[in-house]
Scaffold this motif. Sequence first.
Motif, PDB file in Angstrom:
ATOM      1  N   ALA A   1      14.003  49.155  42.976  1.00  0.00           N
ATOM      2  CA  ALA A   1      12.835  48.906  42.121  1.00  0.00           C
ATOM      3  C   ALA A   1      12.739  49.955  41.018  1.00  0.00           C
ATOM      4  CB  ALA A   1      11.564  48.899  42.962  1.00  0.00           C
ATOM      5  N   TRP A   2      12.914  51.207  41.383  1.00  0.00           N
ATOM      6  CA  TRP A   2      12.711  52.286  40.422  1.00  0.00           C
ATOM      7  C   TRP A   2      13.808  52.343  39.360  1.00  0.00           C
ATOM      8  CZ3 TRP A   2       8.966  56.311  40.044  1.00  0.00           C
ATOM      9  CH2 TRP A   2       7.867  56.120  40.897  1.00  0.00           C
ATOM     10  N   GLN A   3      14.954  51.732  39.637  1.00  0.00           N
ATOM     11  CA  GLN A   3      15.986  51.712  38.608  1.00  0.00           C
ATOM     12  C   GLN A   3      15.517  50.983  37.351  1.00  0.00           C
ATOM     13  OE1 GLN A   3      17.559  48.677  37.599  1.00  0.00           O
ATOM     14  NE2 GLN A   3      16.310  47.535  39.057  1.00  0.00           N
ATOM     15  N   MET A   4      14.606  50.022  37.504  1.00  0.00           N
ATOM     16  CA  MET A   4      14.125  49.303  36.332  1.00  0.00           C
ATOM     17  C   MET A   4      13.378  50.246  35.390  1.00  0.00           C
ATOM     18  SD  MET A   4      11.728  45.889  36.005  1.00  0.00           S
ATOM     19  CE  MET A   4      10.210  46.721  36.468  1.00  0.00           C
ATOM     20  N   LEU A   5      12.585  51.136  35.956  1.00  0.00           N
ATOM     21  CA  LEU A   5      11.865  52.114  35.144  1.00  0.00           C
ATOM     22  C   LEU A   5      12.854  53.010  34.403  1.00  0.00           C
ATOM     23  CD1 LEU A   5       8.820  52.747  34.761  1.00  0.00           C
ATOM     24  CD2 LEU A   5       9.091  54.550  36.466  1.00  0.00           C
ATOM     25  N   TRP A   6      13.920  53.399  35.093  1.00  0.00           N
ATOM     26  CA  TRP A   6      14.938  54.251  34.484  1.00  0.00           C
ATOM     27  C   TRP A   6      15.676  53.506  33.372  1.00  0.00           C
ATOM     28  CZ3 TRP A   6      16.247  59.347  34.973  1.00  0.00           C
ATOM     29  CH2 TRP A   6      17.459  59.736  34.393  1.00  0.00           C
TER      30      TRP A   6
ATOM     31  N   MET B   1      17.373  60.291  43.913  1.00  0.00           N
ATOM     32  CA  MET B   1      17.268  59.105  43.072  1.00  0.00           C
ATOM     33  C   MET B   1      17.647  59.439  41.633  1.00  0.00           C
ATOM     34  SD  MET B   1      13.955  56.609  42.567  1.00  0.00           S
ATOM     35  CE  MET B   1      12.897  57.908  41.917  1.00  0.00           C
ATOM     36  N   TYR B   2      17.191  60.575  41.151  1.00  0.00           N
ATOM     37  CA  TYR B   2      17.500  61.041  39.804  1.00  0.00           C
ATOM     38  C   TYR B   2      19.018  61.208  39.637  1.00  0.00           C
ATOM     39  CZ  TYR B   2      16.415  63.847  35.573  1.00  0.00           C
ATOM     40  OH  TYR B   2      16.311  64.328  34.298  1.00  0.00           O
ATOM     41  N   ILE B   3      19.676  61.801  40.642  1.00  0.00           N
ATOM     42  CA  ILE B   3      21.121  62.034  40.587  1.00  0.00           C
ATOM     43  C   ILE B   3      21.880  60.720  40.492  1.00  0.00           C
ATOM     44  CG2 ILE B   3      23.098  62.889  41.914  1.00  0.00           C
ATOM     45  CD1 ILE B   3      21.100  64.985  43.111  1.00  0.00           C
ATOM     46  N   VAL B   4      21.531  59.769  41.349  1.00  0.00           N
ATOM     47  CA  VAL B   4      22.224  58.479  41.344  1.00  0.00           C
ATOM     48  C   VAL B   4      22.020  57.762  40.008  1.00  0.00           C
ATOM     49  CG1 VAL B   4      22.273  56.180  42.419  1.00  0.00           C
ATOM     50  CG2 VAL B   4      22.186  58.239  43.847  1.00  0.00           C
ATOM     51  N   PHE B   5      20.813  57.821  39.483  1.00  0.00           N
ATOM     52  CA  PHE B   5      20.560  57.184  38.181  1.00  0.00           C
ATOM     53  C   PHE B   5      21.358  57.873  37.068  1.00  0.00           C
ATOM     54  CE2 PHE B   5      16.046  55.615  39.497  1.00  0.00           C
ATOM     55  CZ  PHE B   5      16.641  54.693  40.342  1.00  0.00           C
TER      56      PHE B   5
ATOM     57  N   TRP C   1      14.906  44.585  40.484  1.00  0.00           N
ATOM     58  CA  TRP C   1      13.507  44.927  40.801  1.00  0.00           C
ATOM     59  C   TRP C   1      12.832  43.774  41.532  1.00  0.00           C
ATOM     60  CZ3 TRP C   1       9.199  42.253  38.998  1.00  0.00           C
ATOM     61  CH2 TRP C   1       7.964  42.803  39.354  1.00  0.00           C
ATOM     62  N   LEU C   2      13.041  42.554  41.050  1.00  0.00           N
ATOM     63  CA  LEU C   2      12.439  41.392  41.694  1.00  0.00           C
ATOM     64  C   LEU C   2      12.963  41.222  43.115  1.00  0.00           C
ATOM     65  CD1 LEU C   2      10.541  38.978  41.238  1.00  0.00           C
ATOM     66  CD2 LEU C   2      12.538  37.667  40.452  1.00  0.00           C
ATOM     67  N   GLY C   3      14.274  41.454  43.300  1.00  0.00           N
ATOM     68  CA  GLY C   3      14.841  41.349  44.640  1.00  0.00           C
ATOM     69  C   GLY C   3      14.217  42.338  45.608  1.00  0.00           C
ATOM     70  N   GLN C   4      13.914  43.544  45.129  1.00  0.00           N
ATOM     71  CA  GLN C   4      13.294  44.539  45.996  1.00  0.00           C
ATOM     72  C   GLN C   4      11.896  44.098  46.432  1.00  0.00           C
ATOM     73  OE1 GLN C   4      14.512  47.391  47.444  1.00  0.00           O
ATOM     74  NE2 GLN C   4      12.552  47.239  48.511  1.00  0.00           N
TER      75      GLN C   4
ATOM     76  N   LYS D   1       3.380  51.750  45.361  1.00  0.00           N
ATOM     77  CA  LYS D   1       4.079  52.763  44.563  1.00  0.00           C
ATOM     78  C   LYS D   1       5.571  52.754  44.825  1.00  0.00           C
ATOM     79  CE  LYS D   1       4.412  57.796  43.973  1.00  0.00           C
ATOM     80  NZ  LYS D   1       3.778  59.099  44.277  1.00  0.00           N
ATOM     81  N   TRP D   2       5.958  52.668  46.091  1.00  0.00           N
ATOM     82  CA  TRP D   2       7.357  52.895  46.458  1.00  0.00           C
ATOM     83  C   TRP D   2       8.274  51.760  46.023  1.00  0.00           C
ATOM     84  CZ3 TRP D   2       6.571  57.618  46.892  1.00  0.00           C
ATOM     85  CH2 TRP D   2       5.476  58.126  47.584  1.00  0.00           C
ATOM     86  N   SER D   3       7.743  50.550  45.958  1.00  0.00           N
ATOM     87  CA  SER D   3       8.557  49.429  45.479  1.00  0.00           C
ATOM     88  C   SER D   3       8.127  48.968  44.088  1.00  0.00           C
ATOM     89  CB  SER D   3       8.465  48.252  46.463  1.00  0.00           C
ATOM     90  OG  SER D   3       7.131  47.790  46.571  1.00  0.00           O
ATOM     91  N   LEU D   4       7.244  49.726  43.446  1.00  0.00           N
ATOM     92  CA  LEU D   4       6.753  49.397  42.097  1.00  0.00           C
ATOM     93  C   LEU D   4       6.279  47.947  42.039  1.00  0.00           C
ATOM     94  CD1 LEU D   4       9.212  51.145  39.593  1.00  0.00           C
ATOM     95  CD2 LEU D   4       6.886  51.806  40.201  1.00  0.00           C
ATOM     96  N   GLY D   5       5.200  47.660  42.754  1.00  0.00           N
ATOM     97  CA  GLY D   5       4.654  46.311  42.777  1.00  0.00           C
ATOM     98  C   GLY D   5       4.289  45.803  41.398  1.00  0.00           C
ATOM     99  N   PRO D   6       4.212  44.480  41.225  1.00  0.00           N
ATOM    100  CA  PRO D   6       3.993  43.883  39.892  1.00  0.00           C
ATOM    101  C   PRO D   6       2.740  44.393  39.182  1.00  0.00           C
ATOM    102  CG  PRO D   6       4.604  42.196  41.479  1.00  0.00           C
ATOM    103  CD  PRO D   6       4.400  43.456  42.264  1.00  0.00           C
ATOM    104  N   MET D   7       1.619  44.487  39.900  1.00  0.00           N
ATOM    105  CA  MET D   7       0.397  44.964  39.249  1.00  0.00           C
ATOM    106  C   MET D   7       0.522  46.429  38.840  1.00  0.00           C
ATOM    107  SD  MET D   7      -2.613  43.121  41.514  1.00  0.00           S
ATOM    108  CE  MET D   7      -3.926  43.921  40.577  1.00  0.00           C
TER     109      MET D   7
END
Length: 380
Positions: free
Chosen positions: A209-214, A143-147, A174-177, A269-275
Amino acid sequence: MPHAPQRRWELDALRGLMLVLMTLTHMPTMYSLPSGQPFGFVSAAEGFVFLSAYMAGRVYGQRGRRDGLDAMQTAFHARALKLYVCQLGLLLLAFTAIAWLGVHNRQGGVTGLLEFFFIDPASAVVGAALLLHNPPLLDILPMYIVFMLASPWLLRRGLQQGWRGVLAVSGLLWLGQQWGLGQLLYDEAVALTGLPVPYKDMGAFHWLAWQMLWVVGLWLGTRQKPLPRVPLWVLLPASLYALGMLLWRHMAGQDPLPWLPAVGMLLDKWSLGPMRVLNFASVFLVLVSAGPWLVRVLPRPHALELLGRHALAVFCAHIVIALFTLAFFGSTQVVRPWTTDVALLLAAFAGLFAVAMLLDERARGTGVLRAFSRTRHPAH
């Protein structure tokens, strides 16, 4: 001409702390589950990815302004290649020595971790080399490499046209995920190409989802001005939310409400839920507000700095140590004396610090040689 950004020790210390927490979580001991998510429903993985993105934006953004966008892109690609070589090394170890030891020692933790490899070795090897098959413990670096590969385009767009559009698209992905976009795209890929890697074996982290954090970390890292002061009307509810989630996590355990799966999805955790995103954002705002005061009053954590300065090597080392521990001592389901688990953790951290200290000494030696060369050849 802008200068290269100075290294900030507090960022290295935070990355070091994330590495310590990941090691405690990934080492198969009785302390793995209790040490996970100690600050609420937020794990070390979120902190590590966000900090990596922030530092990438800070370093490579400055590189783009100083040397041009093409030089920035070249630097990104060089770093991504280094990460990919590290990932190949870890995969080679996992698919050879660790797989053999797992079978020889009859360790279910290893055979479960490499399940798809034992089912379809050829597809697993090719898929892993293409970053499509990512076994547990080996699914963060891909994931790090692709980002990192996507970051030059993101930085170009952000620096030239502003970040508003980039952040909006990132939020939509992120919302789509949250509504299953990743599974939908996977199904389409299987229909078109016959992709043999099951969705669950592509890695636990849902990249959409995690791309949003990146992206957010990358954006904040490129800012040339300090972050604005968090207003009290924002900081107060953020602090209350962070405190509430902290108490909830340690009162309820890792699973917030086992009898209500919908809440688990909101904190997934894996899809970074809203809460969960709100939990991370609230902790971030509290740290940003309290950070200057903490830096003044707390003793400087040189040990964590050391780990953080060599984050990639230490990260890879902790994966190697965790894999060998699984192969020889079994998973967290194996009952061992607490003294054995303590000894395993002490040995693991000794190994991590040994790697970091060796690299630190090497870096200092290289620095001394360069300084000596400049004194001998001042024209260069």
